[in-house]
Design an enzyme around this catalytic site. Structure first.
Site, PDB file in Angstrom:
ATOM      1  N   GLN A 255       0.987  -1.262  -0.019  1.00 61.68           N
ATOM      2  CA  GLN A 255       0.000   0.014   0.212  1.00 61.68           C
ATOM      3  C   GLN A 255       0.880   1.168   0.030  1.00 61.68           C
ATOM      4  O   GLN A 255       0.299   2.313  -0.684  1.00 61.68           O
ATOM      5  CB  GLN A 255      -0.891   0.061   1.093  1.00 61.68           C
ATOM      6  CG  GLN A 255      -2.107   0.806   0.994  1.00 61.68           C
ATOM      7  CD  GLN A 255      -2.930   0.293   0.009  1.00 61.68           C
ATOM      8  OE1 GLN A 255      -3.253  -1.047  -0.172  1.00 61.68           O
ATOM      9  NE2 GLN A 255      -3.644   1.536  -0.795  1.00 61.68           N
ATOM     10  N   HIS A 258       1.898   3.116  -3.266  1.00 61.23           N
ATOM     11  CA  HIS A 258       1.046   3.727  -4.329  1.00 61.23           C
ATOM     12  C   HIS A 258       1.396   5.105  -4.297  1.00 61.23           C
ATOM     13  O   HIS A 258       1.520   5.706  -5.545  1.00 61.23           O
ATOM     14  CB  HIS A 258      -0.451   3.812  -3.529  1.00 61.23           C
ATOM     15  CG  HIS A 258      -1.158   2.532  -4.268  1.00 61.23           C
ATOM     16  ND1 HIS A 258      -1.541   2.432  -5.452  1.00 61.23           N
ATOM     17  CD2 HIS A 258      -1.841   1.453  -3.443  1.00 61.23           C
ATOM     18  CE1 HIS A 258      -2.316   1.330  -5.463  1.00 61.23           C
ATOM     19  NE2 HIS A 258      -2.404   0.608  -4.226  1.00 61.23           N
ATOM     20  N   GLU A 322      -9.383   2.232   4.432  1.00 65.26           N
ATOM     21  CA  GLU A 322     -10.054   1.879   3.068  1.00 65.26           C
ATOM     22  C   GLU A 322      -9.655   0.563   2.927  1.00 65.26           C
ATOM     23  O   GLU A 322     -10.695  -0.271   2.501  1.00 65.26           O
ATOM     24  CB  GLU A 322      -9.011   2.630   1.889  1.00 65.26           C
ATOM     25  CG  GLU A 322      -9.365   2.117   0.490  1.00 65.26           C
ATOM     26  CD  GLU A 322      -8.417   2.752  -0.484  1.00 65.26           C
ATOM     27  OE1 GLU A 322      -8.371   2.477  -1.719  1.00 65.26           O
ATOM     28  OE2 GLU A 322      -7.165   3.001  -0.067  1.00 65.26           O
ATOM     29  N   HIS A 323      -8.646  -0.184   3.256  1.00 64.56           N
ATOM     30  CA  HIS A 323      -8.557  -1.611   3.368  1.00 64.56           C
ATOM     31  C   HIS A 323      -8.347  -1.917   4.833  1.00 64.56           C
ATOM     32  O   HIS A 323      -7.498  -1.458   5.485  1.00 64.56           O
ATOM     33  CB  HIS A 323      -7.195  -2.035   2.442  1.00 64.56           C
ATOM     34  CG  HIS A 323      -7.495  -1.505   1.071  1.00 64.56           C
ATOM     35  ND1 HIS A 323      -6.740  -0.570   0.623  1.00 64.56           N
ATOM     36  CD2 HIS A 323      -7.870  -2.106   0.092  1.00 64.56           C
ATOM     37  CE1 HIS A 323      -6.881  -0.247  -0.553  1.00 64.56           C
ATOM     38  NE2 HIS A 323      -7.737  -1.222  -1.012  1.00 64.56           N
ATOM     39  N   ASP A 356      -7.148  -6.015  -4.848  1.00 61.16           N
ATOM     40  CA  ASP A 356      -6.728  -5.031  -6.027  1.00 61.16           C
ATOM     41  C   ASP A 356      -7.087  -5.616  -7.280  1.00 61.16           C
ATOM     42  O   ASP A 356      -7.105  -5.042  -8.295  1.00 61.16           O
ATOM     43  CB  ASP A 356      -5.328  -4.689  -5.640  1.00 61.16           C
ATOM     44  CG  ASP A 356      -5.479  -3.182  -4.780  1.00 61.16           C
ATOM     45  OD1 ASP A 356      -6.611  -2.905  -4.359  1.00 61.16           O
ATOM     46  OD2 ASP A 356      -4.228  -3.015  -4.518  1.00 61.16           O
ATOM     47  N   HIS A 415     -51.841  20.656  -0.944  1.00 61.45           N
ATOM     48  CA  HIS A 415     -51.704  19.417  -0.678  1.00 61.45           C
ATOM     49  C   HIS A 415     -52.867  18.711  -0.269  1.00 61.45           C
ATOM     50  O   HIS A 415     -53.378  17.578  -0.602  1.00 61.45           O
ATOM     51  CB  HIS A 415     -50.456  19.235   0.311  1.00 61.45           C
ATOM     52  CG  HIS A 415     -48.916  19.244  -0.522  1.00 61.45           C
ATOM     53  ND1 HIS A 415     -48.509  20.412  -0.584  1.00 61.45           N
ATOM     54  CD2 HIS A 415     -48.087  18.283  -0.467  1.00 61.45           C
ATOM     55  CE1 HIS A 415     -47.363  20.396  -1.126  1.00 61.45           C
ATOM     56  NE2 HIS A 415     -46.955  18.937  -1.172  1.00 61.45           N
TER      57      HIS A 415
END
Length: 429
Positions: A255, A258, A322-323, A356, A415
């Site tokens: 990770q 990235h 995220e993960h 992934d 209404h």
């Protein structure tokens, strides 16, 4: 990496903060580019491709000849891998099909929902230091399954004006035919506003750098929907005394590579395993081609020692990663306690890389603590639920007086009158 031992809960909010970036100037730049693309269309996109991607383009559309050439450039092994991943991704998303059921909420009142695909969607695929052809499969596969009529894909070309062959191959395998050479803010603007070459879409999907993310958020205010707000990628790994330090270190580094603004977090109840993982990170980092990027990401990262695994999962839920990798023996019990995460990986063999690429789950996920409120991309992301209802005379009798009463008390006379007229017409028969 920052080593934190037994942090008190009052400090957790500070620990889970992501790296702060000053985006004031960035947003100004993004706004100027978007305005230019909105006003000048293709001409502006081509001009910014020259400026930012250093390529002169005669046209933005990827030709059929280029698509055919891309397939020939990819190895058989890669094509087979793409097909395997596509098959698994399709299987996972196909079972998410919605089947609306009619329900009689009261006598004579029937309500139901119908799932309708978004007609035009735009997919943004980064193509910089790491061309994400896997993201083509993740975004295009559910779009095709959902039945979106137009699927537009934008991705930046290289200096020679060519799109990465694997991106084009993945697009063809997934069923995308409309592909354009455009990257960065100009691509987001083109899909948001439409140009002579690139059609306007109704929703934009896909990851990108800070500029792309800022552009998506800006166009989402007035012009087009987006999949989710997002930021740099991140992972949290929970480890125990029996975790494999080699595996855990590899997951953290996968990770970290990235980008320099990515973040990784290790949480463990074993000081021994923390030290072993720290050592393995140093060993494996030295061998990585992207070690400079990963090393800077590790500066944003935390290795945290807690009292027990229940405290570990509580801290993870506060972080909302995220993960999330549960690299522990007792992953089944801990998994039941997960409430905030984008995608969860269970056991020592479930590396984040599997999700992934090829396990089938979607890797387009909420980052930057957005997992507190958002989920990752799924089949529903490409659909809208349209609500239907039908009332007959018995339905008017069932709910009519309640509707009139509530409308009158909200002081919305029109209404009330719309229902009152129907009640009266039935009584006068």
């Amino acid at each position: 990496m920052n080593i934190i031992k037994y942090p008190v809960r009052d400090s957790w909010e500070e620990i889970v903060k992501r790296p702060h970036l000053d985006v004031s100037q960035l947003n100004t730049t993004v706004c100027e580019v978007l305005k230019d693309v909105k006003e000048n269309g293709d001409e502006a996109v081509i001009r910014y491709e020259q400026k930012f991607d250093h390529v002169h383009l005669d046209q933005l559309t990827v030709t059929d000849v280029e698509k055919e050439e891309a397939i020939r450039c990819c190895s058989k092994e890669l094509i087979d891998s793409l097909k395997l991943a596509h098959r698994n991704i399709a299987r996972f998303h196909e079972v998410q099909q919605f089947s609306g059921k009619k329900i009689e909420t009261a006598k004579g009142v029937t309500c139901w929902q119908k799932s309708v695909p978004i007609e035009k969607v735009g997919l943004y695929i980064p193509g910089g230091t790491a061309p994400l052809f896997s993201t083509v499969l993740m975004l295009a596969t559910p779009a095709v399954i959902a039945g979106c009529k137009e699927i537009i894909l934008c991705t930046p070309p290289n200096h020679e004006g060519k799109v990465n062959p694997a991106i084009l191959a993945a697009a063809q395998i997934a069923g995308v035919s409309h592909i354009y050479k455009a990257g960065g803010v100009q691509a987001i603007g083109a899909m948001a506003y439409g140009t002579d070459s690139i059609p306007k879409v109704y929703k934009i999907f896909g990851p990108g750098n800070q500029y792309v993310m800022a552009a998506k958020q800006q166009v989402s205010l007035h012009d087009v929907a987006i999949d989710m707000p997002a930021g740099p990628s991140e992972v949290c790994v929970i480890a125990d005394k029996d975790s494999d330090p080699v595996f855990v270190a590899a997951d953290l580094l996968s990770q970290a590579e990235h980008g320099i603004d990515s973040q990784v977090m290790l949480i463990t109840d074993s000081e021994t395993i923390l030290g072993e993982i720290q050592q393995q990170v140093s060993v494996q980092l030295a061998r990585l081609p992207r070690k400079e990027i990963a090393s800077q990401a590790l500066d944003n990262s935390h290795f945290i020692l807690v009292h027990d695994l229940d405290e570990a999962i509580d801290l993870s839920n506060c972080y909302a990663p995220e993960h999330l990798i549960l690299a522990v023996n007792d992953y089944t019990r801990l998994a039941q306690k997960v409430v905030n995460a984008g995608s969860v990986f269970l056991g020592k063999y479930a590396c984040e890389s599997a999700g992934d690429y090829a396990s089938g789950t979607n890797h387009t996920l909420p980052t930057h603590r957005y997992a507190l409120a958002y989920n990752g991309v799924n089949l529903d992301s490409y659909n809208r639920k349209i609500t239907f209802q039908h009332l007959d005379e018995q339905g008017i009798e069932s709910i009519g007086n309640a509707v009139v009463c509530m409308a009158e008390n909200e002081q919305l006379e029109a209404h009330a009158n719309a229902m009152r007229l129907r009640i009266r017409s039935i009584k006068e028969r």
